[in-house]
Design a protein around this motif. Structure first.
Motif, PDB file in Angstrom:
ATOM      1  N   ASP A 151      66.302  76.438  86.024  1.00 61.67           N
ATOM      2  CA  ASP A 151      65.544  75.183  85.920  1.00 61.67           C
ATOM      3  C   ASP A 151      65.551  74.381  87.221  1.00 61.67           C
ATOM      4  OD1 ASP A 151      64.895  75.772  83.353  1.00 61.67           O
ATOM      5  OD2 ASP A 151      66.397  74.475  82.425  1.00 61.67           O
ATOM      6  N   LYS A 152      66.710  74.327  87.886  1.00 60.56           N
ATOM      7  CA  LYS A 152      66.795  73.530  89.116  1.00 60.56           C
ATOM      8  C   LYS A 152      65.971  74.146  90.238  1.00 60.56           C
ATOM      9  CE  LYS A 152      70.902  70.656  88.748  1.00 60.56           C
ATOM     10  NZ  LYS A 152      71.116  70.731  87.321  1.00 60.56           N
ATOM     11  N   GLU A 153      65.816  75.457  90.255  1.00 57.38           N
ATOM     12  CA  GLU A 153      64.950  76.107  91.234  1.00 57.38           C
ATOM     13  C   GLU A 153      63.482  75.801  90.934  1.00 57.38           C
ATOM     14  OE1 GLU A 153      67.874  79.931  92.219  1.00 57.38           O
ATOM     15  OE2 GLU A 153      66.444  80.002  90.542  1.00 57.38           O
ATOM     16  N   ILE A 154      63.145  75.804  89.653  1.00 58.07           N
ATOM     17  CA  ILE A 154      61.781  75.435  89.251  1.00 58.07           C
ATOM     18  C   ILE A 154      61.494  73.998  89.655  1.00 58.07           C
ATOM     19  CG2 ILE A 154      60.273  75.022  87.256  1.00 58.07           C
ATOM     20  CD1 ILE A 154      61.733  77.334  85.843  1.00 58.07           C
ATOM     21  N   GLU A 155      62.468  73.121  89.443  1.00 56.00           N
ATOM     22  CA  GLU A 155      62.298  71.711  89.793  1.00 56.00           C
ATOM     23  C   GLU A 155      62.072  71.545  91.296  1.00 56.00           C
ATOM     24  OE1 GLU A 155      64.540  67.413  88.974  1.00 56.00           O
ATOM     25  OE2 GLU A 155      65.624  69.292  88.662  1.00 56.00           O
ATOM     26  N   ASN A 173      70.231  68.924  96.741  1.00 55.29           N
ATOM     27  CA  ASN A 173      71.691  68.783  96.708  1.00 55.29           C
ATOM     28  C   ASN A 173      72.254  69.036  95.315  1.00 55.29           C
ATOM     29  OD1 ASN A 173      73.012  67.886  99.369  1.00 55.29           O
ATOM     30  ND2 ASN A 173      71.143  66.677  99.328  1.00 55.29           N
ATOM     31  N   GLN A 174      71.515  68.642  94.292  1.00 54.20           N
ATOM     32  CA  GLN A 174      71.948  68.948  92.925  1.00 54.20           C
ATOM     33  C   GLN A 174      71.955  70.452  92.684  1.00 54.20           C
ATOM     34  OE1 GLN A 174      69.049  66.672  90.757  1.00 54.20           O
ATOM     35  NE2 GLN A 174      70.174  64.739  90.947  1.00 54.20           N
ATOM     36  N   PHE A 175      70.912  71.113  93.186  1.00 55.19           N
ATOM     37  CA  PHE A 175      70.836  72.565  93.064  1.00 55.19           C
ATOM     38  C   PHE A 175      71.975  73.235  93.834  1.00 55.19           C
ATOM     39  CE2 PHE A 175      69.445  76.223  95.672  1.00 55.19           C
ATOM     40  CZ  PHE A 175      69.451  77.204  94.683  1.00 55.19           C
ATOM     41  N   TYR A 176      72.201  72.777  95.065  1.00 55.32           N
ATOM     42  CA  TYR A 176      73.222  73.378  95.922  1.00 55.32           C
ATOM     43  C   TYR A 176      74.616  73.178  95.344  1.00 55.32           C
ATOM     44  CZ  TYR A 176      75.751  74.534 100.215  1.00 55.32           C
ATOM     45  OH  TYR A 176      76.595  75.107 101.137  1.00 55.32           O
ATOM     46  N   HIS A 177      74.806  72.058  94.653  1.00 59.67           N
ATOM     47  CA  HIS A 177      76.102  71.781  94.021  1.00 59.67           C
ATOM     48  C   HIS A 177      76.378  72.763  92.882  1.00 59.67           C
ATOM     49  CE1 HIS A 177      78.753  69.746  91.040  1.00 59.67           C
ATOM     50  NE2 HIS A 177      79.388  69.316  92.138  1.00 59.67           N
ATOM     51  N   ASP A 178      75.340  73.158  92.160  1.00 61.68           N
ATOM     52  CA  ASP A 178      75.518  73.990  90.956  1.00 61.68           C
ATOM     53  C   ASP A 178      75.392  75.490  91.222  1.00 61.68           C
ATOM     54  OD1 ASP A 178      75.835  71.654  89.553  1.00 61.68           O
ATOM     55  OD2 ASP A 178      73.787  71.617  88.759  1.00 61.68           O
ATOM     56  N   TYR A 179      74.681  75.875  92.287  1.00 60.00           N
ATOM     57  CA  TYR A 179      74.419  77.298  92.517  1.00 60.00           C
ATOM     58  C   TYR A 179      74.727  77.683  93.960  1.00 60.00           C
ATOM     59  CZ  TYR A 179      71.976  76.989  88.082  1.00 60.00           C
ATOM     60  OH  TYR A 179      71.666  76.775  86.755  1.00 60.00           O
ATOM     61  N   ILE A 238      74.362  79.897  97.373  1.00 63.64           N
ATOM     62  CA  ILE A 238      73.297  80.584  98.114  1.00 63.64           C
ATOM     63  C   ILE A 238      73.896  81.756  98.879  1.00 63.64           C
ATOM     64  CG2 ILE A 238      71.551  80.394  99.932  1.00 63.64           C
ATOM     65  CD1 ILE A 238      71.181  77.475  99.169  1.00 63.64           C
ATOM     66  N   LEU A 239      74.780  81.474  99.816  1.00 64.69           N
ATOM     67  CA  LEU A 239      75.356  82.533 100.639  1.00 64.69           C
ATOM     68  C   LEU A 239      76.260  83.472  99.853  1.00 64.69           C
ATOM     69  CD1 LEU A 239      76.219  80.523 103.884  1.00 64.69           C
ATOM     70  CD2 LEU A 239      74.349  82.139 103.547  1.00 64.69           C
ATOM     71  N   ASN A 240      76.939  82.937  98.838  1.00 68.27           N
ATOM     72  CA  ASN A 240      77.887  83.762  98.076  1.00 68.27           C
ATOM     73  C   ASN A 240      77.293  84.362  96.805  1.00 68.27           C
ATOM     74  OD1 ASN A 240      79.990  83.287  99.926  1.00 68.27           O
ATOM     75  ND2 ASN A 240      80.467  81.321  98.939  1.00 68.27           N
ATOM     76  N   GLU A 241      75.996  84.242  96.629  1.00 66.30           N
ATOM     77  CA  GLU A 241      75.339  84.860  95.476  1.00 66.30           C
ATOM     78  C   GLU A 241      75.461  86.384  95.593  1.00 66.30           C
ATOM     79  OE1 GLU A 241      73.764  86.147  92.360  1.00 66.30           O
ATOM     80  OE2 GLU A 241      73.849  83.953  92.535  1.00 66.30           O
TER      81      GLU A 241
END
Length: 263
Positions: free
Chosen positions: A177-181, A217-223, A225-228
């Motif tokens: 959802d946060k990526e869609i947002e 920042n909300q997205f980055y806090h929850d998911y 990127i580099l460690n996916e």
């Protein structure tokens, strides 16, 4: 008044323009209302189209920024103060640890000037406002440094990922959802710019940049990127982050604000 009438006629004769926008304080509202009427009565077809961008007064915590009333605020002094405050805030937050003195000074200049411009431009220019230097330099909240720091953070992520390794075509993967947002918010950028132009209101772009930054920042806090662990998801998030950075840089540049790649 006669000077403004003559100048207006010369501008239309000398330049390929179809409208004039006078950026002058709201104390001159009556003057420009009369000027528009007079130009129209004198037979100039563009007289009615005259626009007075009537901006409000800027006040400091210790008084108005107006020389006529005895409170003189030198713009150069204010800008120097903002740059020194930016350097001090970065040192106290430990953000300058790995930078040379030259880099520190340049980033302080970018952040200090960005803080000053953004704090003034985020407010509807037609309203009176109180400019607080300390609030404007905060790295949290609706401030220029908050947006600049997020841009620098994204640049750091892309450097660590090696930007050349990011695929040109986004993999097809399920998105949260946060990526869609984030994607939806980026799609609103052209509309925000167009509306700001129609309204003569830079604040629309400033607040759009803040909203996009806040969502990222909300997205980055929850998911992560580099460690996916899923490589396709990682690639998609890198592309997403890169495009957020592009929009932030573009939007801030419309406001005359630079964004540093390191902070």
């Amino acid at each position: 008044m006669t000077q403004d009438i003559g100048t207006a006629e010369m501008r239309f004769q000398d330049y390929p323009i179809d409208k004039m926008i006078y950026v002058v304080g709201n104390e001159q509202n009556y003057h420009f209302q009369v000027l528009s009427i007079l130009l129209d009565r004198l037979g100039f077809k563009w007289g009615k189209e005259l626009v007075h961008f009537s901006y409000g007064m800027v006040e400091l915590p210790n008084g108005k920024m107006k020389s006529r009333e005895g409170t003189v605020v030198d713009a150069d002094d204010l800008m120097d103060l903002m740059v020194s405050d930016a350097l001090k805030a970065a040192d106290e937050a430990g953000k300058n640890a790995d930078l040379t003195d030259v880099e520190k000074q340049e980033i302080a200049r970018i952040v200090g000037m960005g803080a000053l411009k953004y704090f003034i431009l985020k407010v509807d220019a037609r309203k009176n406002m109180l400019f607080n230097p300390e609030e404007s330099i905060d790295f949290n909240g609706n401030t220029g440094p908050f947006i600049q720091y997020t841009y620098a953070r994204i640049c750091s992520i892309l450097r660590k990922a090696s930007i050349d390794s990011i695929v040109p075509i986004v993999p097809i993967v399920p998105i949260v959802d946060k990526e869609i947002e984030l994607i939806q918010k980026m799609s609103e950028y052209p509309v925000a710019v167009e509306q700001a132009g129609k309204d003569y209101s830079p604040s629309g772009i400033a607040n759009y940049c803040y909203e996009l930054t806040k969502i990222f920042n909300q997205f980055y806090h929850d998911y992560s990127i580099l460690n996916e662990e899923n490589e396709q998801k990682r690639q998609m998030r890198l592309v997403l982050a890169r495009n957020v950075a592009k929009v932030i840089k573009n939007g801030m540049s419309l406001l005359g604000i630079e964004v540093p790649e390191r902070m």
